[in-house]
Design a protein around this motif. Structure first.
Motif, PDB file in Angstrom:
ATOM      1  N   THR A  71       0.818  -1.214   0.000  1.00 13.34           N
ATOM      2  CA  THR A  71       0.000   0.000   0.000  1.00 13.34           C
ATOM      3  C   THR A  71       0.853   1.265   0.000  1.00 13.34           C
ATOM      4  N   ILE A  72       1.927   1.254   0.768  1.00 11.61           N
ATOM      5  CA  ILE A  72       2.788   2.434   0.854  1.00 11.61           C
ATOM      6  C   ILE A  72       3.385   2.749  -0.511  1.00 11.61           C
ATOM      7  N   ALA A  73       3.833   1.718  -1.217  1.00 18.17           N
ATOM      8  CA  ALA A  73       4.386   1.919  -2.552  1.00 18.17           C
ATOM      9  C   ALA A  73       3.322   2.455  -3.510  1.00 18.17           C
ATOM     10  N   GLN A  74       2.085   2.017  -3.330  1.00 17.63           N
ATOM     11  CA  GLN A  74       1.011   2.495  -4.204  1.00 17.63           C
ATOM     12  C   GLN A  74       0.793   4.001  -4.044  1.00 17.63           C
ATOM     13  N   HIS A  75       0.912   4.486  -2.818  1.00 14.95           N
ATOM     14  CA  HIS A  75       0.767   5.933  -2.609  1.00 14.95           C
ATOM     15  C   HIS A  75       1.931   6.691  -3.249  1.00 14.95           C
ATOM     16  N   GLY A  76       3.112   6.102  -3.214  1.00 16.27           N
ATOM     17  CA  GLY A  76       4.233   6.721  -3.914  1.00 16.27           C
ATOM     18  C   GLY A  76       3.994   6.767  -5.412  1.00 16.27           C
ATOM     19  N   ALA A  77       3.430   5.690  -5.948  1.00 17.81           N
ATOM     20  CA  ALA A  77       3.157   5.631  -7.379  1.00 17.81           C
ATOM     21  C   ALA A  77       2.120   6.664  -7.813  1.00 17.81           C
ATOM     22  N   LEU A  78       1.157   6.935  -6.946  1.00 17.49           N
ATOM     23  CA  LEU A  78       0.186   7.997  -7.251  1.00 17.49           C
ATOM     24  C   LEU A  78       0.890   9.321  -7.512  1.00 17.49           C
ATOM     25  N   GLU A  79       1.833   9.657  -6.644  1.00 19.98           N
ATOM     26  CA  GLU A  79       2.579  10.900  -6.806  1.00 19.98           C
ATOM     27  C   GLU A  79       3.431  10.856  -8.075  1.00 19.98           C
ATOM     28  N   ALA A  80       4.005   9.687  -8.380  1.00 17.49           N
ATOM     29  CA  ALA A  80       4.825   9.559  -9.578  1.00 17.49           C
ATOM     30  C   ALA A  80       4.019   9.877 -10.832  1.00 17.49           C
TER      31      ALA A  80
END
Length: 391
Positions: free
Chosen positions: A274-283
């Motif tokens: 989940t944490i990586a998914q939030h990073g991907a949103l910003e990307a």
């Protein structure tokens, strides 16, 4: 501790699969001092800070639980918009996209869902070392379709058609290609698509390097007429957004196929981090400028490294994408394995033997130019000394 006999307990499939040839040279290089590594396919950039901050903020806000099996709907919506904007691909965020733990898991899910024992999968070679083993793990039969340096390692419709038989079910495409950097133009993909439609085949299109296209815009085979319904696109955030360690990829394709993949994903992975998914949103929302800067830097390094390789006696075509050069080492009289081992021992430069990417890779080595210009210049000096003794 007494050791059990692998022959008695390991599956035949597990015993038959060879370890990754890429990792072997990476591990050797790590044990030596002063090595310049052109071996591992990983950006030398770190993840942009705004992406890291978004991940930190998600943790601080308490987003540390599971997401939906298919991934955060918000992220799937952003992926859908991104694919439409960048590559003219249209996917329903709710039914036609699955967020995975890296593109590697996406490949595994696709083969497990699509391949029955005995099905043949056509794979253009040289190709990524994981493809054939993953097909075998799914019970399928990987069938290499050789490409050659004479054609800049492009897959042609004539080559593909000559390998199709009654057992062929799926074609795997990876363009821009790892390890050769080869790319395909729209008209070349049109010809491949005609063969695929005529034989009623499925396509798994690994487009993880799509953003790293230097001389022309990337075209997905899924964007061609009547191809979206028979194509599963795989991509992710590792290469273009320098997020290899975040392990985040995705599948996009027809809902009827992806729902089967989602069932497997539910049982084997639950959901991507989940944490990586939030990073991907910003990307996806604010990372395009950084991607453009990285692509410009890779283009400069590509131009330097390929020209320098040709200058020192290693013929090399100009790759259209990814961040790999694939020079020929045939004139040295060495096999690709011998070349890589001796170069590492004598000059402390790590490259990958072309043979690990399939029989068609013999006579070449893969060199990643995802390294600093200073490192590339030093590597060329060392490789030049090595080659001069053998020509």
């Amino acid at each position: 501790m007494k050791q059990l006999s692998p022959k008695n307990y390991l599956s035949e499939t597990a015993r038959s699969i060879k370890p990754s040839g890429i990792r072997r040279f990476f591990d050797l290089a790590n044990e030596m001092e002063g090595v310049i590594s052109l071996g591992v396919g990983e950006p030398d950039f770190v993840t942009s800070w705004n992406i890291c901050e978004a991940a930190y903020a998600s943790m601080e806000s308490g987003y540390t639980s599971y997401s939906a099996n298919a991934g955060l709907l918000e992220l799937r919506q952003e992926i859908s918009a991104y694919l439409q904007q960048q590559f003219q691909l249209e996917y329903d965020a709710e039914k036609e996209i699955i967020v995975t733990t890296g593109a590697s898991q996406a490949i595994d899910l696709a083969f497990r869902a699509l391949v029955d024992p005995g099905d043949e999968v056509l794979i253009a070679e040289p190709g990524f070392v994981a493809y054939a083993p993953i097909v075998q793990l799914a019970g399928g039969i990987p069938v290499p379709v050789p490409t050659t340096a004479d054609n800049h390692f492009k897959l042609t419709a004539e080559q593909l058609d000559s390998y199709v038989n009654e057992k062929t079910k799926l074609v795997l495409l990876c363009f821009p290609n790892n390890p050769t950097g080869a790319t395909l133009k729209r008209e070349e993909l049109d010809k491949l698509a005609a063969v695929i439609r005529r034989h009623d085949l499925l396509v798994l299109s690994d487009e993880i390097y799509a953003e790293l296209s230097y001389d022309q815009s990337h075209c997905s085979i899924a964007a061609l007429p009547e191809m979206a319904e028979r194509t599963v696109v795989i991509s992710g955030f590792s290469k273009a957004f320098a997020m290899t360690g975040w392990r985040l990829g995705y599948l996009a394709g027809p809902a009827s196929l992806l729902q089967a993949m989602l069932k497997i994903h539910q049982y084997t992975m639950m959901c991507a981090p989940t944490i990586a998914q939030h990073g991907a949103l910003e990307a996806l929302r604010n990372g395009r400028e950084d991607v453009d800067k990285m692509v410009a830097s890779y283009r400069r390094r590509r131009n330097y490294f390929v020209k320098a390789s040709n200058r020192i006696g290693l013929p090399c075509h100009m790759p259209g994408g990814a961040f790999y050069a694939f020079p020929s080492i045939r004139d040295t009289g060495l096999t690709s394995e011998q070349f890589a081992e001796q170069l590492l021992q004598e000059e402390r430069v790590a490259v990958v033997p072309g043979s690990v990417f399939g029989a068609g890779g013999e006579g070449h080595v893969r060199c990643s130019y995802a390294a600093s210009m200073e490192a590339l210049q030093t590597a060329i000096e060392r490789i030049g000394r090595f080659v001069e003794k053998r020509l």
